[in-house]
Motif scaffolding. Structure first.
Motif, short mmCIF file in Angstrom:
data_model
loop_
_atom_site.label_atom_id
_atom_site.label_comp_id
_atom_site.label_asym_id
_atom_site.label_seq_id
_atom_site.Cartn_x
_atom_site.Cartn_y
_atom_site.Cartn_z
N ALA A 75 0.83 -1.20 0.00
CA ALA A 75 0.00 0.00 0.00
C ALA A 75 0.87 1.26 0.00
O ALA A 75 0.58 2.24 -0.71
CB ALA A 75 -0.93 0.00 1.21
N GLN A 76 1.94 1.23 0.77
CA GLN A 76 2.88 2.35 0.78
C GLN A 76 3.51 2.55 -0.59
O GLN A 76 3.66 3.68 -1.07
CB GLN A 76 3.96 2.12 1.83
N LEU A 77 3.88 1.45 -1.24
CA LEU A 77 4.47 1.54 -2.57
C LEU A 77 3.49 2.17 -3.56
O LEU A 77 3.87 3.04 -4.35
CB LEU A 77 4.88 0.15 -3.05
N GLN A 78 2.23 1.74 -3.51
CA GLN A 78 1.23 2.34 -4.39
C GLN A 78 1.09 3.84 -4.15
O GLN A 78 0.92 4.62 -5.08
CB GLN A 78 -0.13 1.66 -4.19
N ALA A 79 1.16 4.23 -2.90
CA ALA A 79 0.95 5.63 -2.55
C ALA A 79 2.15 6.51 -2.88
O ALA A 79 1.99 7.69 -3.23
CB ALA A 79 0.62 5.75 -1.07
N GLU A 80 3.36 5.97 -2.78
CA GLU A 80 4.56 6.81 -2.84
C GLU A 80 5.43 6.63 -4.07
O GLU A 80 6.25 7.49 -4.37
CB GLU A 80 5.41 6.56 -1.57
N HIS A 81 5.28 5.54 -4.80
CA HIS A 81 6.13 5.32 -5.98
C HIS A 81 5.71 6.28 -7.09
O HIS A 81 4.52 6.47 -7.37
CB HIS A 81 5.99 3.87 -6.45
N ALA A 82 6.69 6.88 -7.76
CA ALA A 82 6.40 7.87 -8.79
C ALA A 82 5.82 7.25 -10.05
O ALA A 82 5.11 7.91 -10.82
CB ALA A 82 7.67 8.64 -9.13
#
Length: 232
Positions: A75-82
């Motif tokens: 979920a963090q990756l979805q939110a923060e990855h460019a």
């Protein structure tokens, strides 16, 4: 430099650490039934009560489960990855959503959804479904669990194939590599030159197709990998 487009496939192994059993677990719900009896259209036609009871039990179990560090990291990756992050799951629980993911492709359906076998209308499933439950759209007594059973076509395949055709990185997490079409996703990704990564407690049957293999618990390997990606 453009951020990589990432496609992630998750399987039962990512939910196992949250207490939801896999096909292979001894003593779990799956161990008490034959797949032919509870996970095929023919099984439902023979004994709908058995099938409904089975998925009611799975739904109750999933409702009590909490996401683990792997779900939260994705979920963090979805939110923060460019770049884009497409999350595809073979799981029918909602632990990805509980962990904070907002766009999850459930290729095998969802426990918290009901489906009308007559008009294909979907609606939120009650915690305990009943046989012959009426569809709120057409009033037909043909409700069933919104689960893709063996012999049925997985959902959202066109969307999944489009994202794989544009993937820079493909990651398989907690999946056995022996259930198609999901087991073939790594080949689609390799065909377009994507980097391929497997994270699993034990190597999947198609492990030889991955460039990078990271054994271990998903709750450890996934957060570590996500941290690497977000660090650039």
């Amino acid at each position: 430099m453009t951020a990589p487009s990432i496609v992630i496939l998750t399987g039962a192994g990512i939910s196992a650490e949250s207490g939801l059993g896999t096909f292979r677990d001894e003593g779990g719900l799956w161990a008490q039934h034959r797949i032919e009896d509870v996970a095929t259209p023919e099984g439902f036609a023979r004994n709908p009560q058995l099938v409904v009871d089975f998925y009611n039990a799975r739904r109750a179990q999933a409702a009590e489960a909490s996401p683990n560090a792997a779900h939260r990291a994705l979920a963090q990756l979805q939110a923060e990855h460019a770049g884009s992050v497409t999350l595809v799951t073979q799981n029918v629980d909602d632990l990805h959503e509980k962990g904070g993911s907002t766009d999850v492709i459930h290729m095998h359906g969802a426990l918290n959804s009901a489906l009308c076998a007559t008009c294909e209308h979907r609606w939120p499933a009650p915690l305990a479904m009943s046989v012959g439950q009426d569809c709120p759209n057409c009033a037909g007594p043909t409700a069933r669990p919104d689960i893709v059973w063996f012999g049925e076509i997985p959902y959202h395949m066109e969307r999944i194939e489009r994202t794989l055709a544009n993937a820079d990185v493909f990651v398989a997490i907690g999946t056995s590599g022996n259930v198609y079409p999901a087991a073939g996703f790594v080949q689609m990704a390799r065909h377009v030159g994507a980097e391929t990564i497997e994270m699993n407690l034990e190597p999947g049957e198609n492990v030889g197709l991955f460039d990078d293999v990271r054994p271990g618990k998903a709750s450890e390997t996934v957060p570590n990998w996500v941290a690497e990606i977000l660090a650039g």
